[in-house]
Motif scaffolding. Sequence first.
Motif, PDB file in Angstrom:
ATOM      1  N   ILE A  70       0.731  -1.240   0.150  1.00 43.50           N
ATOM      2  CA  ILE A  70      -0.051  -0.081  -0.002  1.00 43.50           C
ATOM      3  C   ILE A  70       0.964   1.319  -0.035  1.00 43.50           C
ATOM      4  N   ALA A  71       2.162   1.071   0.600  1.00 45.48           N
ATOM      5  CA  ALA A  71       2.890   2.260   0.699  1.00 45.48           C
ATOM      6  C   ALA A  71       3.795   2.671  -0.599  1.00 45.48           C
ATOM      7  N   VAL A  72       3.847   1.448  -1.300  1.00 44.50           N
ATOM      8  CA  VAL A  72       4.424   1.565  -2.503  1.00 44.50           C
ATOM      9  C   VAL A  72       3.422   2.187  -3.483  1.00 44.50           C
ATOM     10  N   ALA A  88       8.553  -2.974 -10.150  1.00 47.26           N
ATOM     11  CA  ALA A  88       7.826  -3.451 -11.063  1.00 47.26           C
ATOM     12  C   ALA A  88       6.392  -2.585 -10.868  1.00 47.26           C
ATOM     13  N   MET A  89       5.963  -2.442  -9.579  1.00 47.44           N
ATOM     14  CA  MET A  89       4.808  -1.387  -9.390  1.00 47.44           C
ATOM     15  C   MET A  89       5.236   0.034  -9.716  1.00 47.44           C
ATOM     16  N   GLY A  90       6.424   0.512  -9.819  1.00 45.16           N
ATOM     17  CA  GLY A  90       6.812   1.842 -10.305  1.00 45.16           C
ATOM     18  C   GLY A  90       7.586   2.522  -9.656  1.00 45.16           C
ATOM     19  N   ALA A  91       8.512   2.014  -8.546  1.00 47.67           N
ATOM     20  CA  ALA A  91       9.632   2.597  -7.928  1.00 47.67           C
ATOM     21  C   ALA A  91      10.749   2.699  -8.984  1.00 47.67           C
ATOM     22  N   ASP A  92      11.772   3.724  -8.634  1.00 47.53           N
ATOM     23  CA  ASP A  92      12.634   3.838  -9.697  1.00 47.53           C
ATOM     24  C   ASP A  92      13.862   3.287  -9.270  1.00 47.53           C
ATOM     25  N   VAL A 107       7.667  11.263   8.335  1.00 49.33           N
ATOM     26  CA  VAL A 107       7.432   9.910   8.249  1.00 49.33           C
ATOM     27  C   VAL A 107       5.840   9.511   8.273  1.00 49.33           C
ATOM     28  N   VAL A 108       5.426   8.689   7.233  1.00 46.84           N
ATOM     29  CA  VAL A 108       4.045   8.474   7.523  1.00 46.84           C
ATOM     30  C   VAL A 108       3.825   6.854   7.249  1.00 46.84           C
ATOM     31  N   THR A 109       3.125   6.211   7.978  1.00 45.96           N
ATOM     32  CA  THR A 109       2.960   4.861   8.080  1.00 45.96           C
ATOM     33  C   THR A 109       1.252   4.694   7.436  1.00 45.96           C
ATOM     34  N   VAL A 110       1.187   3.618   6.761  1.00 46.85           N
ATOM     35  CA  VAL A 110      -0.008   3.518   5.978  1.00 46.85           C
ATOM     36  C   VAL A 110      -0.980   2.472   6.328  1.00 46.85           C
ATOM     37  N   ASP A 111      -2.278   2.703   6.604  1.00 52.00           N
ATOM     38  CA  ASP A 111      -3.193   1.674   6.973  1.00 52.00           C
ATOM     39  C   ASP A 111      -3.810   1.134   5.569  1.00 52.00           C
ATOM     40  N   LEU A 112      -4.579  -0.052   6.018  1.00 49.32           N
ATOM     41  CA  LEU A 112      -5.232  -0.652   4.752  1.00 49.32           C
ATOM     42  C   LEU A 112      -6.298   0.034   3.941  1.00 49.32           C
ATOM     43  N   ARG A 113      -7.025   1.016   4.453  1.00 50.97           N
ATOM     44  CA  ARG A 113      -8.107   1.815   3.589  1.00 50.97           C
ATOM     45  C   ARG A 113      -7.220   2.886   2.837  1.00 50.97           C
ATOM     46  N   LEU A 114      -6.136   3.112   2.751  1.00 46.91           N
ATOM     47  CA  LEU A 114      -5.459   4.211   2.099  1.00 46.91           C
ATOM     48  C   LEU A 114      -5.672   3.792   0.570  1.00 46.91           C
ATOM     49  N   ASN A 115      -5.248   2.757  -0.197  1.00 46.19           N
ATOM     50  CA  ASN A 115      -5.751   2.429  -1.410  1.00 46.19           C
ATOM     51  C   ASN A 115      -5.510   1.091  -1.628  1.00 46.19           C
ATOM     52  N   PRO A 143      -3.368  -1.956  -3.999  1.00 44.75           N
ATOM     53  CA  PRO A 143      -2.208  -1.783  -4.566  1.00 44.75           C
ATOM     54  C   PRO A 143      -2.454  -2.483  -5.888  1.00 44.75           C
ATOM     55  N   ARG A 144      -1.941  -2.095  -6.959  1.00 39.76           N
ATOM     56  CA  ARG A 144      -1.948  -2.706  -8.212  1.00 39.76           C
ATOM     57  C   ARG A 144      -1.036  -3.939  -8.500  1.00 39.76           C
TER      58      ARG A 144
END
Length: 250
Positions: free
Chosen positions: A41-43, A77-81, A173-181, A183-184
């Motif tokens: 989700i973070a990626v 592969a998801m889009g990181a450089d 710094v941000v930590t992410v939870d399930l509802r954010l998005n 993932p592809r």
Amino acid sequence: MKILVAVKRVVDANFRVRVKSDGSGVELDNVKMSMNPFDEIAVEEAVRLKEKGIATEIVAVSIGPAKAEDTLRQALAMGADRAILVVHDGRAEPLGIAKTLAAIARAEAPDLLLLGKQAIDDDSNQTGQMLAALLGRGQATFASKIEIANGNATVAREVDGGQQTLELTLPAVVTVDLRLNTPRFASLPNIIKARAKPLTKTTPAEFGVDLAPRLTVLKVEEPPVRQAGVIVGSVTELVDKLRNQARVLP
Ligand code: AMP
């Protein structure tokens, strides 16, 4: 804006883990490993910020065995450089991971550090908080919405009984939870392209970090086996059982 995303290789969320017979941990041999779901989700969030033209570079970082390269390739592969693998075999604790990420952050100077809210193997929910403290930066945990504007991040987070909105000055710094998005899935062409993206391998020693565990795991146990349920014949019987057996009704 540069984003640093921390991704951990963990036992796949759908794999049923088995406790080792000596109770020292869980079996990791022949077990399917994947990217920690919160880190996916973070990626995804980082990639969306790049697609919106807000982020310019995404660097994925993992601390783990050589095989964690697969996890980083997935992020690529998801889009990181590009990716950084800090090769470390064996257990590592959140403080050691946070110190390593802090050292990388000092070298990379990202504007936003995205982490999962917790790793599903140790369920610590500590690394992001420790990282923010080590860097002396603001933090927002359990993000369910992130907006970036004018050098600030506005983060909505789910808290008991409602939603809290925080504004942070970047870098943060941000930590992410399930509802954010959601993932592809990486497409095949992107998986192939990811093989050619830059991945740097390094060691904790290069950052002067000692990852030796400070905590001793005394015992790991299976959860107690659940008792079989009963089918009741009537509402009256159900109420009787709730009142007199389960004692959850007055
Ligand atoms: P934890 O505090 O262990 O529950 O982990 C919280 C988050 O820290 C994870 O979702 C990852 O984003 C990050 N993290 C933890 N361990 C690692 C690791 N070995 N490599 C990279 N990131 C990690």
